[in-house]
Design a protein around this motif. Structure first.
Motif, short mmCIF file in Angstrom:
data_model
loop_
_atom_site.label_atom_id
_atom_site.label_comp_id
_atom_site.label_asym_id
_atom_site.label_seq_id
_atom_site.Cartn_x
_atom_site.Cartn_y
_atom_site.Cartn_z
N GLY A 136 -4.62 8.36 3.49
CA GLY A 136 -5.54 8.39 2.35
C GLY A 136 -4.88 7.90 1.08
N PRO A 137 -5.67 7.60 0.07
CA PRO A 137 -5.15 7.07 -1.19
C PRO A 137 -4.38 8.13 -1.98
N PRO A 138 -3.65 7.71 -3.01
CA PRO A 138 -2.96 8.69 -3.86
C PRO A 138 -3.96 9.71 -4.41
N GLY A 139 -3.63 10.97 -4.26
CA GLY A 139 -4.51 12.00 -4.80
C GLY A 139 -5.60 12.44 -3.84
N ALA A 140 -5.59 11.91 -2.61
CA ALA A 140 -6.66 12.26 -1.65
C ALA A 140 -6.52 13.69 -1.15
N GLY A 141 -5.28 14.22 -1.26
CA GLY A 141 -5.08 15.60 -0.79
C GLY A 141 -4.19 15.68 0.44
N LYS A 142 -3.49 14.58 0.72
CA LYS A 142 -2.62 14.55 1.92
C LYS A 142 -1.59 15.68 1.88
N GLY A 143 -0.91 15.80 0.74
CA GLY A 143 0.15 16.83 0.64
C GLY A 143 -0.43 18.24 0.67
N SER A 152 6.64 13.67 4.82
CA SER A 152 6.01 12.90 3.74
C SER A 152 7.04 11.90 3.23
N THR A 153 6.80 10.63 3.45
CA THR A 153 7.78 9.63 3.01
C THR A 153 7.91 9.64 1.49
N GLY A 154 6.84 9.98 0.79
CA GLY A 154 6.94 10.09 -0.67
C GLY A 154 7.90 11.21 -1.07
N PHE A 162 11.49 10.16 -0.33
CA PHE A 162 12.03 9.25 -1.34
C PHE A 162 12.38 10.01 -2.62
N ARG A 163 11.47 10.94 -3.02
CA ARG A 163 11.73 11.66 -4.27
C ARG A 163 12.98 12.54 -4.14
N ALA A 164 13.23 13.06 -2.96
CA ALA A 164 14.44 13.87 -2.75
C ALA A 164 15.68 12.98 -2.86
N GLY A 179 5.38 2.09 -8.93
CA GLY A 179 4.21 2.21 -8.04
C GLY A 179 4.17 1.15 -6.96
N GLU A 180 5.37 0.53 -6.73
CA GLU A 180 5.43 -0.50 -5.66
C GLU A 180 5.73 0.16 -4.31
N LEU A 181 5.32 -0.46 -3.21
CA LEU A 181 5.71 0.04 -1.89
C LEU A 181 7.18 -0.27 -1.65
N VAL A 182 7.87 0.64 -0.97
CA VAL A 182 9.25 0.40 -0.56
C VAL A 182 9.20 -0.51 0.69
N PRO A 183 10.13 -1.45 0.82
CA PRO A 183 10.11 -2.34 2.00
C PRO A 183 10.08 -1.58 3.32
N ASP A 236 2.60 12.05 6.62
CA ASP A 236 1.86 12.03 5.35
C ASP A 236 2.40 10.88 4.52
N GLY A 237 1.57 9.86 4.33
CA GLY A 237 2.01 8.71 3.52
C GLY A 237 2.74 7.67 4.33
N PHE A 238 2.74 7.87 5.62
CA PHE A 238 3.33 6.91 6.58
C PHE A 238 2.47 6.91 7.83
N PRO A 239 2.07 5.74 8.37
CA PRO A 239 2.43 4.41 7.89
C PRO A 239 1.54 3.94 6.74
N LEU A 292 6.42 10.07 -12.44
CA LEU A 292 6.33 8.81 -13.20
C LEU A 292 5.22 7.92 -12.62
N ASP A 293 5.13 7.91 -11.26
CA ASP A 293 4.16 6.97 -10.66
C ASP A 293 2.74 7.52 -10.70
N ASP A 294 2.58 8.70 -11.31
CA ASP A 294 1.21 9.23 -11.50
C ASP A 294 0.68 8.91 -12.89
N1 LIG Z 1 5.18 4.47 4.02
C1 LIG Z 1 5.62 4.00 2.84
N2 LIG Z 1 5.94 2.68 2.70
C2 LIG Z 1 6.38 2.20 1.53
N3 LIG Z 1 6.53 2.95 0.39
C3 LIG Z 1 6.23 4.26 0.48
C4 LIG Z 1 5.76 4.86 1.69
N4 LIG Z 1 5.55 6.19 1.47
C5 LIG Z 1 5.84 6.41 0.17
N5 LIG Z 1 6.25 5.26 -0.43
C6 LIG Z 1 6.65 5.12 -1.84
O1 LIG Z 1 6.64 6.40 -2.46
C7 LIG Z 1 5.61 6.49 -3.48
C8 LIG Z 1 4.97 7.88 -3.48
O2 LIG Z 1 4.40 8.13 -2.20
P1 LIG Z 1 3.41 9.43 -2.03
O3 LIG Z 1 4.05 10.63 -2.63
O4 LIG Z 1 3.00 9.46 -0.59
O5 LIG Z 1 2.20 9.00 -2.96
P2 LIG Z 1 0.78 9.73 -3.00
O6 LIG Z 1 0.95 11.12 -2.46
O7 LIG Z 1 0.43 9.67 -4.44
O8 LIG Z 1 -0.06 8.87 -2.10
C9 LIG Z 1 4.63 5.38 -3.08
O9 LIG Z 1 3.89 4.94 -4.23
C10 LIG Z 1 5.62 4.29 -2.60
O10 LIG Z 1 6.29 3.72 -3.72
#
Ligand SMILES: Nc1ncnc2c1ncn2[C@@H]1O[C@H](COP(=O)(O)OP(=O)(O)O)[C@@H](O)[C@H]1O
Length: 189
Positions: free
Chosen positions: A8-15, A31-33, A36-38, A57-61, A85-88, A135-137
């Protein structure tokens, strides 16, 4: 094992929903997000590599994200299953996850996409930004991430629809009602 993707999109309630689901089904939440934050908080080499991307707010490769995810799965060899959550967020990530799980004699049982309209997403992310300071919010970055979801990330859904694994549910409404609807889908896996 029970493995499913909460999409789901950012803020959809995944977490929010993942937290309730892992308690009910005794699963590991990846949760890949959050991962990454950790890494960013702990100033690891990976954290330093991705912090600017994420703040923008860019995707990580894919390669970096996939390697991090697979490492996290391998850290949980006795897991009863995973909530992803947030992957793929891309088709290469989805294909690699299928391959990785298949090599372990496992698979994704289902993908549940939380449907929330853009106005509600903007409201929820603004509230989250106030609460967490992510920051990305911030308005401009979150709009960019929401647009990226509807223009790009959503293209992952047909990959799972073709496998007859996709279910869409309404992510708007009372958190417990959404949770009960999610459980009704998961209990059929
Ligand atoms: N599967 C992924 N592939 C690439 N980048 C990711 C992925 N998951 C998270 N990220 C990076 O981490 C940021 C935050 O992810 P997340 O916390 O899941 O956002 P939200 O919960 O707002 O959807 C994403 O905007 C992106 O930069």
């Amino acid at each position: 094992m029970l493995n499913f993707v909460l999409f789901g999109p950012p803020g959809a309630g995944k977490g929010t929903q993942s937290e309730k689901l892992i308690n009910k089904y005794q699963l590991v939440h990846i949760s890949t997000g959050d991962l990454f934050r950790a890494h960013i908080k702990n100033q690891t080499a990976l954290g330093k590599r991705v912090s600017k991307l994420i703040a923008e707010g860019e995707l990580v490769p894919d390669k970096i994200t996939i390697d991090m995810l697979e490492e996290e799965i391998d850290k949980n060899p006795t897991a009863k299953g995973f909530v992803f959550d947030g992957f793929p967020r891309t088709i290469p990530q989805a294909a690699e996850l299928d391959k990785f799980l298949e090599e372990k004699g496992s698979k994704i049982d289902g993908v549940i996409a939380l449907d929330v309209d853009k106005d509600e997403l903007v409201k929820r992310v603004a509230l989250r930004q106030k609460e967490t300071g992510r920051l990305d919010d911030q308005a401009e970055k979150s709009q960019k991430r929401i647009d990226e979801y509807f223009n790009k990330i959503i293209l992952v859904l047909p990959y799972y629809d073709e496998q007859k694994k996709l279910t869409k549910i309404n992510g708007i409404g009372n958190i417990d009602d959404v949770f009960n609807n999610l459980c009704a889908v998961i209990d059929k896996y």
